[in-house]
Design a protein around this motif. Structure first.
Motif: not given
Length: 53
Positions: A42-46
């Protein structure tokens, strides 16, 4: 009986949904290892704090 071969055949890279498996070079004892490279699940976002009401 015939002797075992000293070299191992080159195995193509194995691809699956989230990882790639590659054959490494044999060491001095003849052991051939494999390295596994994982893709991100999964992608991590701020994180941003929510607005106050």
């Amino acid at each position: 009986m015939s002797e075992q071969k000293k070299t191992r055949p080159k195995v193509p890279d194995g691809h699956s949904r989230f990882c790639v498996t590659r054959q490494m070079q044999a060491n001095e004892k003849g052991y051939v290892g494999y390295e596994v490279i994982w893709d991100k699940f999964q992608k991590e976002i701020e994180y941003k704090t929510p607005k106050k009401p």
